[in-house]
Design a protein around this motif. Structure first.
Motif, PDB file in Angstrom:
ATOM      1  N   GLU A  49       0.825  -1.207   0.000  1.00 49.10           N
ATOM      2  CA  GLU A  49       0.000   0.000   0.000  1.00 49.10           C
ATOM      3  C   GLU A  49       0.856   1.253   0.000  1.00 49.10           C
ATOM      4  N   VAL A  50       1.872   1.273   0.856  1.00 50.54           N
ATOM      5  CA  VAL A  50       2.748   2.442   0.947  1.00 50.54           C
ATOM      6  C   VAL A  50       3.551   2.617  -0.337  1.00 50.54           C
ATOM      7  N   SER A  51       4.027   1.504  -0.885  1.00 48.50           N
ATOM      8  CA  SER A  51       4.835   1.549  -2.106  1.00 48.50           C
ATOM      9  C   SER A  51       4.037   2.095  -3.280  1.00 48.50           C
ATOM     10  N   ASN A  52       2.758   1.732  -3.339  1.00 50.25           N
ATOM     11  CA  ASN A  52       1.911   2.172  -4.458  1.00 50.25           C
ATOM     12  C   ASN A  52       1.210   3.490  -4.190  1.00 50.25           C
ATOM     13  N   ASN A  53       1.320   3.949  -2.910  1.00 48.57           N
ATOM     14  CA  ASN A  53       0.696   5.225  -2.518  1.00 48.57           C
ATOM     15  C   ASN A  53      -0.787   5.265  -2.872  1.00 48.57           C
ATOM     16  N   LYS A  54      -1.493   4.185  -2.505  1.00 44.72           N
ATOM     17  CA  LYS A  54      -2.911   4.084  -2.853  1.00 44.72           C
ATOM     18  C   LYS A  54      -3.833   4.198  -1.635  1.00 44.72           C
ATOM     19  N   SER A  55      -3.305   4.689  -0.555  1.00 48.46           N
ATOM     20  CA  SER A  55      -4.120   4.733   0.657  1.00 48.46           C
ATOM     21  C   SER A  55      -5.375   5.577   0.482  1.00 48.46           C
ATOM     22  N   SER A  56      -5.292   6.598  -0.372  1.00 47.75           N
ATOM     23  CA  SER A  56      -6.453   7.459  -0.562  1.00 47.75           C
ATOM     24  C   SER A  56      -7.565   6.769  -1.333  1.00 47.75           C
ATOM     25  N   ASN A  57      -7.252   5.661  -1.976  1.00 47.39           N
ATOM     26  CA  ASN A  57      -8.243   4.938  -2.767  1.00 47.39           C
ATOM     27  C   ASN A  57      -8.726   3.663  -2.090  1.00 47.39           C
ATOM     28  N   VAL A  58      -8.330   3.474  -0.825  1.00 44.11           N
ATOM     29  CA  VAL A  58      -8.743   2.268  -0.111  1.00 44.11           C
ATOM     30  C   VAL A  58     -10.254   2.285   0.057  1.00 44.11           C
ATOM     31  N   LYS A  59     -10.882   1.140  -0.194  1.00 41.01           N
ATOM     32  CA  LYS A  59     -12.332   1.034  -0.078  1.00 41.01           C
ATOM     33  C   LYS A  59     -12.715   0.494   1.293  1.00 41.01           C
ATOM     34  N   LEU A  60     -13.963   0.755   1.688  1.00 39.27           N
ATOM     35  CA  LEU A  60     -14.431   0.340   3.010  1.00 39.27           C
ATOM     36  C   LEU A  60     -14.306  -1.166   3.183  1.00 39.27           C
ATOM     37  N   PHE A  61     -14.464  -1.910   2.105  1.00 41.50           N
ATOM     38  CA  PHE A  61     -14.372  -3.368   2.179  1.00 41.50           C
ATOM     39  C   PHE A  61     -13.099  -3.817   2.872  1.00 41.50           C
ATOM     40  N   TYR A  62     -11.990  -3.112   2.581  1.00 44.66           N
ATOM     41  CA  TYR A  62     -10.701  -3.480   3.168  1.00 44.66           C
ATOM     42  C   TYR A  62     -10.763  -3.391   4.691  1.00 44.66           C
ATOM     43  N   TYR A  63     -11.388  -2.344   5.198  1.00 39.34           N
ATOM     44  CA  TYR A  63     -11.459  -2.168   6.650  1.00 39.34           C
ATOM     45  C   TYR A  63     -12.542  -3.024   7.288  1.00 39.34           C
ATOM     46  N   ILE A  64     -13.526  -3.400   6.510  1.00 36.83           N
ATOM     47  CA  ILE A  64     -14.508  -4.364   7.007  1.00 36.83           C
ATOM     48  C   ILE A  64     -13.801  -5.677   7.333  1.00 36.83           C
ATOM     49  N   GLU A  65     -12.942  -6.114   6.423  1.00 35.81           N
ATOM     50  CA  GLU A  65     -12.201  -7.355   6.647  1.00 35.81           C
ATOM     51  C   GLU A  65     -11.234  -7.216   7.821  1.00 35.81           C
ATOM     52  N   ARG A  66     -10.614  -6.047   7.944  1.00 31.88           N
ATOM     53  CA  ARG A  66      -9.707  -5.798   9.078  1.00 31.88           C
ATOM     54  C   ARG A  66     -10.470  -5.846  10.401  1.00 31.88           C
ATOM     55  N   PHE A  67     -11.646  -5.221  10.403  1.00 34.70           N
ATOM     56  CA  PHE A  67     -12.484  -5.181  11.598  1.00 34.70           C
ATOM     57  C   PHE A  67     -12.892  -6.598  12.003  1.00 34.70           C
ATOM     58  N   LYS A  68     -13.337  -7.381  11.037  1.00 35.11           N
ATOM     59  CA  LYS A  68     -13.754  -8.756  11.325  1.00 35.11           C
ATOM     60  C   LYS A  68     -12.592  -9.573  11.884  1.00 35.11           C
ATOM     61  N   GLU A  69     -11.436  -9.405  11.289  1.00 42.17           N
ATOM     62  CA  GLU A  69     -10.273 -10.184  11.727  1.00 42.17           C
ATOM     63  C   GLU A  69      -9.873  -9.847  13.153  1.00 42.17           C
ATOM     64  N   GLU A  70      -9.931  -8.564  13.492  1.00 48.15           N
ATOM     65  CA  GLU A  70      -9.546  -8.161  14.843  1.00 48.15           C
ATOM     66  C   GLU A  70     -10.574  -8.646  15.864  1.00 48.15           C
ATOM     67  N   LYS A  71     -11.859  -8.427  15.567  1.00 45.16           N
ATOM     68  CA  LYS A  71     -12.903  -8.772  16.526  1.00 45.16           C
ATOM     69  C   LYS A  71     -13.003 -10.271  16.767  1.00 45.16           C
ATOM     70  N   LYS A  72     -12.551 -11.056  15.822  1.00 41.16           N
ATOM     71  CA  LYS A  72     -12.574 -12.511  15.969  1.00 41.16           C
ATOM     72  C   LYS A  72     -11.799 -12.940  17.207  1.00 41.16           C
ATOM     73  N   HIS A  73     -10.794 -12.168  17.573  1.00 44.62           N
ATOM     74  CA  HIS A  73      -9.931 -12.522  18.702  1.00 44.62           C
ATOM     75  C   HIS A  73     -10.457 -12.011  20.044  1.00 44.62           C
ATOM     76  N   PHE A  74     -11.401 -11.079  20.018  1.00 45.26           N
ATOM     77  CA  PHE A  74     -11.783 -10.420  21.264  1.00 45.26           C
ATOM     78  C   PHE A  74     -13.248 -10.572  21.659  1.00 45.26           C
ATOM     79  N   LEU A  75     -14.103 -10.873  20.698  1.00 44.34           N
ATOM     80  CA  LEU A  75     -15.526 -10.995  20.995  1.00 44.34           C
ATOM     81  C   LEU A  75     -15.915 -12.438  21.286  1.00 44.34           C
ATOM     82  N   LYS A  76     -16.999 -12.601  22.042  1.00 47.94           N
ATOM     83  CA  LYS A  76     -17.572 -13.926  22.189  1.00 47.94           C
ATOM     84  C   LYS A  76     -18.030 -14.394  20.817  1.00 47.94           C
ATOM     85  N   GLU A  77     -17.993 -15.686  20.602  1.00 43.37           N
ATOM     86  CA  GLU A  77     -18.293 -16.202  19.272  1.00 43.37           C
ATOM     87  C   GLU A  77     -19.671 -15.797  18.781  1.00 43.37           C
ATOM     88  N   ARG A  78     -20.671 -15.882  19.658  1.00 45.12           N
ATOM     89  CA  ARG A  78     -22.034 -15.550  19.220  1.00 45.12           C
ATOM     90  C   ARG A  78     -22.152 -14.063  18.904  1.00 45.12           C
TER      91      ARG A  78
END
Length: 349
Positions: A49-78
């Protein structure tokens, strides 16, 4: 040059390209498992991302996946499953392909207003807001957003939950017109105030001679720990509860669960019970349609109106750490007892 470092127990990434250094928080706590995940997954993506300097074009989908990945470790499964379903239904289809930079305060206000217009409760919309805000916070950690846009949107005023508990006569009517395991189910639900998931998760090993132990709840076809730490509690075996327990033991005493499905397996949730037993019973008795959960409110209000228990005792049986929730939700029922007080009472005599 790329590396990771720790600051205030959070894992950060650092990448230097063309003499410029970019730092980014992963939002993850400093654990071996998280560090390994960052080095294998997040850091390589950050380098690209840094090499291509595309941070301004990042779509919400990318952070949705980041959010899901992080919460998987901290939330109860249900809770994690619930969040994912919510995202996949209400956020991803409409906003997933939007660039982060194109999401405006007006976009988020419209998101909230749409759900209010559909008749969603303030509590439900607030949950949607929490999840969406958590996704945007991932972009804040990365420096793609300078601040979380939800901070500029006021929270709606919280309203007291509207409850419709059954009266003593209505409880008797329900019991007189129900049979077998469902009769015992209603009896225990209205006599102990268990949450719906706690009741179908109840096992015979939880039933003592004088006490009942609440150690788990059930949803999404699995047993999990209760809603809060205070929900893990021990309830008294009232004489009336003992009658329902003894009758139910004759029906399902050979099974692991107190209230199993007809095939002996545990319920996935209470939807089938509600649709095939509860709502038809209410209709037959010409009673207002109410959730199974109202039996918990019924227990609380009738306990308060009985005058036999302290408010702290009732809160403890319901699994609350304080009495605040009882006063917020059931204050009308406590107030209703005022007119029955004798005006000749002198508390100092």
């Amino acid at each position: 040059m790329a590396s990771t470092f720790i600051y205030r127990n959070k894992i950060y990434m650092s990448v230097q390209v063309n003499g410029k250094q970019r730092k980014r928080s992963t939002g993850l706590n400093n654990t071996k498992k998280n560090l390994k995940y960052v080095e294998r997954e997040l850091l390589p993506n950050f380098i690209i991302e840094v090499s291509n300097n595309k941070s301004s074009n990042v779509k919400l989908f990318y952070y949705i996946e980041r959010f899901k990945e992080e919460k998987k470790h901290f939330l109860k499964e249900r809770t994690y499953i619930r969040y994912c379903k919510m995202i996949d239904k209400w956020i991803l289809p409409e906003y997933g392909k939007m660039k982060i930079k194109d999401i405006k305060i007006s976009t988020l206000k419209q998101f909230l207003n749409n759900h209010f217009e559909e008749g969603k409760t303030a509590k439900t919309v607030e949950l949607y807001r929490t999840v969406f805000s958590g996704i945007l916070q991932e972009a804040v950690y990365d420096g793609v957003l300078s601040s979380n846009l939800f901070k500029n949107i006021k929270h709606p005023k919280k309203k007291k939950p509207v409850i419709t508990p059954f009266s003593v006569d209505e409880v008797k009517l329900l019991l007189d017109n129900s049979f077998g395991w469902f009769h015992n189910y209603i009896g225990i639900a209205t006599s102990l105030g268990l949450r719906s998931g706690e009741l179908i998760a109840l096992k015979w090993i939880d039933i003592g001679d004088k006490e009942i132990y609440i150690r788990r709840t059930r949803d999404f076809n699995q047993d999990t720990t209760p809603k809060t730490e205070s929900s893990i509690r021990t309830l008294p075996m009232f004489a009336k509860v003992r009658e329902f327990i003894d009758k139910q033991r004759k029906i399902s005493g050979h099974s692991e669960y107190v209230f199993p499905r007809p095939n002996g397996l545990p319920w996935s949730d209470t939807q089938w019970i509600a649709q095939n037993h509860w709502y038809p019973l209410l209709k037959d008795l010409a009673l207002k349609k109410r959730r199974l959960y109202e039996m918990r409110h019924t227990f609380a209000t009738n306990m308060l109106n009985s005058g036999h228990f302290k408010v702290t005792e009732i809160a403890r049986m319901l699994g609350h750490t304080t009495t605040e929730y009882l006063f917020n939700v059931y204050s009308a029922y406590i107030e209703s007892e005022k007119n029955s007080f004798s005006l000749n009472i002198n508390i100092y005599e």
